[in-house]
Design an enzyme around this catalytic site. Sequence first.
Site, mmCIF file in Angstrom:
data_model
loop_
_atom_site.group_PDB
_atom_site.id
_atom_site.type_symbol
_atom_site.label_atom_id
_atom_site.label_comp_id
_atom_site.label_asym_id
_atom_site.label_seq_id
_atom_site.Cartn_x
_atom_site.Cartn_y
_atom_site.Cartn_z
ATOM 1 N N HIS A 49 -124.709 62.964 -16.349
ATOM 2 C CA HIS A 49 -125.389 63.426 -14.248
ATOM 3 C C HIS A 49 -125.929 62.496 -13.942
ATOM 4 C CE1 HIS A 49 -128.959 63.243 -17.537
ATOM 5 N NE2 HIS A 49 -129.384 63.090 -16.269
HETATM 6 P P1 TYD Z 1 -130.464 66.652 -21.386
HETATM 7 O O1 TYD Z 1 -130.677 66.669 -19.600
HETATM 8 O O2 TYD Z 1 -129.544 67.798 -22.374
HETATM 9 O O3 TYD Z 1 -130.687 65.398 -22.273
HETATM 10 P P2 TYD Z 1 -129.278 64.424 -21.435
HETATM 11 O O4 TYD Z 1 -128.915 64.044 -19.925
HETATM 12 O O5 TYD Z 1 -130.101 62.947 -22.605
HETATM 13 O O6 TYD Z 1 -127.685 64.670 -22.781
HETATM 14 O O7 TYD Z 1 -131.742 67.861 -22.482
HETATM 15 C C1 TYD Z 1 -132.069 67.655 -23.139
HETATM 16 C C2 TYD Z 1 -132.962 68.945 -22.869
HETATM 17 O O8 TYD Z 1 -134.466 68.398 -22.802
HETATM 18 C C3 TYD Z 1 -133.085 70.556 -22.451
HETATM 19 O O9 TYD Z 1 -133.302 71.227 -22.449
HETATM 20 C C4 TYD Z 1 -134.361 69.481 -21.369
HETATM 21 C C5 TYD Z 1 -134.883 69.156 -21.701
HETATM 22 N N1 TYD Z 1 -136.067 68.071 -21.144
HETATM 23 C C6 TYD Z 1 -136.877 68.348 -20.232
HETATM 24 O O10 TYD Z 1 -137.522 69.466 -20.790
HETATM 25 N N2 TYD Z 1 -138.402 67.060 -19.943
HETATM 26 C C7 TYD Z 1 -137.296 66.455 -19.501
HETATM 27 O O11 TYD Z 1 -138.205 65.902 -18.826
HETATM 28 C C8 TYD Z 1 -136.089 66.007 -19.849
HETATM 29 C C9 TYD Z 1 -135.352 64.971 -19.739
HETATM 30 C C10 TYD Z 1 -135.390 67.047 -20.722
#
Ligand code: TYD
Length: 138
Positions: A49
């Site tokens: 992303h």
């Molecule tokens: P995700 O966006 O899938 O992580 P990456 O970009 O590393 O693949 O995030 C994983 C999970 O954590 C998703 O359910 C959203 C949650 N999350 C939060 O609640 N707060 C945060 O600050 C972040 C980064 C993720």
Amino acid sequence: MQVVKYMFQPHGDERGQLVALEEYKDIPFEIKRVYYMYDTANGVHRGFHAHRSLEQILVCIHGSCKVLLDNGREKKVVPLEKPYEGLYISNNMWREMYDFSPDAVLLVFASQLYDESDYIRNYDEFLKFTEEEEQKNG
Ligand code: TYD
């Protein structure tokens, strides 16, 4: 594409190392949120992303991983393997994190609270957004 890496100052003595990070000093923005990834399963790639406005600094404080940065024109792979180096990721930058060692702990300092509407999770949408931003900024 310029990769911006910060080399933090370790305060080392015979007891070991200590790194202190302050907002606006070592980290170039107000730190609104900190999160970290660990126990990353073998072979996992995450991220995929960009952010419309969020800035981040990534520090692999234990173990190692790689970060692919993509500004829509160019891609660069940045290895993170030292607890005293931080990778700055601006807004408008597609990122993927992979090659996590089993012991990797990837710590992230973020300039904004979690906001799903700041995410661009579709690559074509990211390319469109970067083009629009470039046109806006001349
Ligand atoms: P995700 O966006 O899938 O992580 P990456 O970009 O590393 O693949 O995030 C994983 C999970 O954590 C998703 O359910 C959203 C949650 N999350 C939060 O609640 N707060 C945060 O600050 C972040 C980064 C993720």
